[in-house]
Each structure stands twice: as structure tokens, then as C-alpha cells.
Design a protein around this motif. Structure first.
Motif, PDB file in Angstrom:
ATOM      1  N   GLU A 139       1.064  -1.111  -0.023  1.00 53.55           N
ATOM      2  CA  GLU A 139      -0.143  -0.166   0.546  1.00 53.55           C
ATOM      3  C   GLU A 139       0.521   1.015  -0.050  1.00 53.55           C
ATOM      4  N   THR A 140       2.328   1.250   0.461  1.00 53.43           N
ATOM      5  CA  THR A 140       2.904   2.491   0.727  1.00 53.43           C
ATOM      6  C   THR A 140       3.853   2.563  -0.115  1.00 53.43           C
ATOM      7  N   VAL A 141       4.302   1.373  -1.258  1.00 54.07           N
ATOM      8  CA  VAL A 141       4.916   1.834  -2.091  1.00 54.07           C
ATOM      9  C   VAL A 141       3.009   2.143  -3.543  1.00 54.07           C
ATOM     10  N   TYR A 142       2.610   1.901  -3.057  1.00 54.43           N
ATOM     11  CA  TYR A 142       1.666   2.247  -4.023  1.00 54.43           C
ATOM     12  C   TYR A 142       0.904   4.192  -3.999  1.00 54.43           C
ATOM     13  N   HIS A 143       1.057   4.311  -2.439  1.00 54.17           N
ATOM     14  CA  HIS A 143       0.563   5.491  -2.758  1.00 54.17           C
ATOM     15  C   HIS A 143       2.143   6.218  -2.908  1.00 54.17           C
ATOM     16  N   LEU A 144       3.410   5.869  -2.665  1.00 56.68           N
ATOM     17  CA  LEU A 144       4.363   6.503  -3.460  1.00 56.68           C
ATOM     18  C   LEU A 144       4.977   6.767  -4.915  1.00 56.68           C
ATOM     19  N   GLU A 145       3.684   5.914  -5.669  1.00 52.08           N
ATOM     20  CA  GLU A 145       4.080   5.909  -6.943  1.00 52.08           C
ATOM     21  C   GLU A 145       3.382   6.216  -8.096  1.00 52.08           C
ATOM     22  N   HIS A 146       1.681   6.668  -7.310  1.00 51.14           N
ATOM     23  CA  HIS A 146       0.814   8.076  -6.928  1.00 51.14           C
ATOM     24  C   HIS A 146       1.179   9.534  -6.919  1.00 51.14           C
ATOM     25  N   ASN A 147       0.551  10.661  -7.500  1.00 50.20           N
ATOM     26  CA  ASN A 147       1.258  12.083  -7.667  1.00 50.20           C
ATOM     27  C   ASN A 147       0.061  12.384  -7.562  1.00 50.20           C
ATOM     28  N   GLY A 148       0.012  14.110  -7.596  1.00 48.69           N
ATOM     29  CA  GLY A 148      -0.660  14.843  -8.347  1.00 48.69           C
ATOM     30  C   GLY A 148      -1.436  14.790  -9.694  1.00 48.69           C
ATOM     31  N   GLN A 149      -1.028  14.374 -10.458  1.00 46.75           N
ATOM     32  CA  GLN A 149      -0.503  14.301 -11.757  1.00 46.75           C
ATOM     33  C   GLN A 149      -1.640  13.498 -12.165  1.00 46.75           C
ATOM     34  N   VAL A 150      -2.818  14.171 -13.620  1.00 45.05           N
ATOM     35  CA  VAL A 150      -3.745  13.971 -13.545  1.00 45.05           C
ATOM     36  C   VAL A 150      -3.977  12.408 -14.436  1.00 45.05           C
ATOM     37  N   CYS A 151      -3.043  11.814 -14.880  1.00 46.70           N
ATOM     38  CA  CYS A 151      -3.307   9.825 -14.961  1.00 46.70           C
ATOM     39  C   CYS A 151      -3.196   9.468 -13.946  1.00 46.70           C
ATOM     40  N   HIS A 152      -2.433  10.313 -12.581  1.00 48.29           N
ATOM     41  CA  HIS A 152      -2.160   9.097 -11.493  1.00 48.29           C
ATOM     42  C   HIS A 152      -3.352   9.657 -10.806  1.00 48.29           C
ATOM     43  N   LEU A 153      -4.489   9.985 -10.888  1.00 48.38           N
ATOM     44  CA  LEU A 153      -4.906  10.498  -9.993  1.00 48.38           C
ATOM     45  C   LEU A 153      -6.192   9.679 -10.339  1.00 48.38           C
ATOM     46  N   ARG A 154      -6.617   9.661 -11.598  1.00 49.12           N
ATOM     47  CA  ARG A 154      -7.840   9.253 -12.397  1.00 49.12           C
ATOM     48  C   ARG A 154      -6.906   7.580 -11.933  1.00 49.12           C
ATOM     49  N   ALA A 155      -5.940   6.798 -12.337  1.00 50.05           N
ATOM     50  CA  ALA A 155      -5.811   6.104 -12.365  1.00 50.05           C
ATOM     51  C   ALA A 155      -5.728   4.916 -10.496  1.00 50.05           C
ATOM     52  N   ALA A 156      -6.065   5.947  -9.550  1.00 49.47           N
ATOM     53  CA  ALA A 156      -5.775   5.984  -8.000  1.00 49.47           C
ATOM     54  C   ALA A 156      -7.331   5.736  -8.202  1.00 49.47           C
ATOM     55  N   LEU A 157      -8.175   6.679  -8.670  1.00 47.74           N
ATOM     56  CA  LEU A 157      -9.436   6.683  -8.083  1.00 47.74           C
ATOM     57  C   LEU A 157     -10.186   5.133  -8.836  1.00 47.74           C
ATOM     58  N   ASN A 158     -10.151   5.125 -10.198  1.00 52.51           N
ATOM     59  CA  ASN A 158     -10.293   4.017 -10.982  1.00 52.51           C
ATOM     60  C   ASN A 158     -10.425   2.649 -10.546  1.00 52.51           C
ATOM     61  N   ASP A 159      -8.681   2.666  -9.784  1.00 54.51           N
ATOM     62  CA  ASP A 159      -8.241   1.763  -9.083  1.00 54.51           C
ATOM     63  C   ASP A 159      -9.198   1.287  -7.906  1.00 54.51           C
ATOM     64  N   ALA A 160      -9.246   2.197  -7.220  1.00 51.89           N
ATOM     65  CA  ALA A 160     -10.347   2.016  -5.877  1.00 51.89           C
ATOM     66  C   ALA A 160     -12.140   1.515  -5.979  1.00 51.89           C
ATOM     67  N   LEU A 161     -12.342   2.284  -7.074  1.00 50.95           N
ATOM     68  CA  LEU A 161     -14.379   2.408  -6.740  1.00 50.95           C
ATOM     69  C   LEU A 161     -14.364   1.926  -8.047  1.00 50.95           C
ATOM     70  N   ASP A 162     -14.170   1.773  -9.160  1.00 50.60           N
ATOM     71  CA  ASP A 162     -14.364   0.813 -10.534  1.00 50.60           C
ATOM     72  C   ASP A 162     -13.393   1.044 -11.670  1.00 50.60           C
ATOM     73  N   LEU A 163     -13.080  -0.655 -10.403  1.00 48.47           N
ATOM     74  CA  LEU A 163     -10.979  -1.427 -11.285  1.00 48.47           C
ATOM     75  C   LEU A 163     -12.317  -1.910 -12.538  1.00 48.47           C
ATOM     76  N   SER A 164     -13.037  -2.729 -12.478  1.00 52.06           N
ATOM     77  CA  SER A 164     -13.220  -2.996 -14.189  1.00 52.06           C
ATOM     78  C   SER A 164     -13.938  -2.374 -15.607  1.00 52.06           C
ATOM     79  N   GLN A 165     -14.423  -0.791 -15.290  1.00 46.40           N
ATOM     80  CA  GLN A 165     -15.074  -0.436 -16.556  1.00 46.40           C
ATOM     81  C   GLN A 165     -14.535   0.376 -16.371  1.00 46.40           C
ATOM     82  N   ARG A 166     -13.537   1.295 -15.396  1.00 42.73           N
ATOM     83  CA  ARG A 166     -12.274   1.989 -15.728  1.00 42.73           C
ATOM     84  C   ARG A 166     -13.172   3.559 -16.135  1.00 42.73           C
TER      85      ARG A 166
END
Length: 163
Positions: free
Chosen positions: A49-76
Motif C-alpha cells: 500500500e505504501t509503495v502504491y501511494h508513493l508511485e501515485h502523485n498529483g498528475q491527472v493520469c495518476h489521480l484517474r488511475a487511483a480513483l479507478n483502481d479504488a472505485l471502478d476497477l472493471s470498467q474504469r
């Protein structure tokens, strides 16, 4: 991850002298190392979990990926759009009867007609998080807010857009 890949049952059995490697002593050694294996599993999960949080930052692509990973994994289907995006020509309105903000797009001729009763505009928004309505029905709004606030820059303001 190879450093953290430890089989504690095998290790306990291999540390026993050869003349003590019987089923009863093996099961006893398994019982002794079971709490250590449990703590090790929690440590590996926390590390991932810590490595995942460190790999994602404030960029739009990382924010979108983190949201889709947590809330909408299948359809994104969750998207993040900047204020200057061409798809966001319009304004954000707050409806008092629904107690939520929604996006009102411009018409073909560039006019925006709003009944002033019950609506107020919102300005100074840096980006939009667009989430489908059927996904919002099953998603906790506090979890969405927590994820966005975790990964966004401190100076940026955002708003949720439900489509």
C-alpha cells in the motif's frame, strides 16, 4: 519483493534438526511460527500500500488511475478533466433541491440560460472529477473525497461532476 517472500512453515521445518523432523514436532513448530507469519503478511500488505501511494502523485493520469483502481476497477469510467479542457465548456451549478453540484454545458450558439431560482454558479475550479451516476449510487462519497484529497496538490480545487 523477493526479500519479503518467506515461507515460514518451510523455514521452521528446515531449522529443526533432522532427528526431530517428525509430524508432531513439525506441527508444533508451525504453531510457534504462525503469529510471526501473520505479522509478516500484515507488513507485506502495508508495504504494498505504501509503495502504491508513493508511485501515485498529483498528475491527472495518476489521480484517474487511483480513483479507478479504488472505485471502478472493471470498467474504469471515472475521468479527471482540467478546467481548460474543450469538453468542459459550460458552468457548474448548485441545485438547492438536490443539494449537489452538477455541470451545465453551453448551447450550440454559445449561450447559457439558467433560471436564477435555485441555482448559483461556482468559479475558480481547477479540475473536475466526472463519475457516472450509477457508480455514484454504490460509492461512498466520503471515500471519493478522501482519495482525491490524498492525491491532489494542496493548492488545487476540484468538484465532482455526476453524469
Amino acid at each position: 519483493m523477493i526479500r519479503y517472500d518467506i515461507n515460514f512453515k518451510r523455514l521452521a521445518l528446515m531449522l529443526l534438526p533432522t532427528f526431530l523432523r517428525r509430524p508432531v514436532t513439525a506441527y508444533l513448530s508451525y504453531a510457534i511460527v504462525a503469529p510471526i507469519a501473520h505479522i509478516h503478511t500484515k507488513l507485506v500488505r502495508l508495504r504494498n500500500e505504501t509503495v502504491y501511494h508513493l508511485e501515485h502523485n498529483g498528475q491527472v493520469c495518476h489521480l484517474r488511475a487511483a480513483l479507478n483502481d479504488a472505485l471502478d476497477l472493471s470498467q474504469r469510467r471515472i475521468t479527471v478533466d482540467d478546467k481548460e479542457s474543450d469538453s468542459l465548456l459550460g458552468t457548474l451549478i448548485f441545485t438547492r433541491d438536490q443539494c449537489r453540484q452538477s455541470f451545465l454545458p453551453l448551447r450550440e450558439d454559445g449561450r447559457l440560460v439558467i433560471n436564477r431560482r435555485g441555482f448559483s454558479g461556482a468559479k475558480n475550479i481547477d479540475f473536475w472529477v466526472t463519475i457516472p451516476e450509477e457508480l455514484m449510487a454504490v460509492t461512498d462519497e466520503k471515500q471519493l473525497t478522501a482519495i482525491v484529497n490524498t492525491y491532489k496538490l494542496a493548492s488545487k480545487r476540484w468538484v465532482k461532476n455526476i453524469i
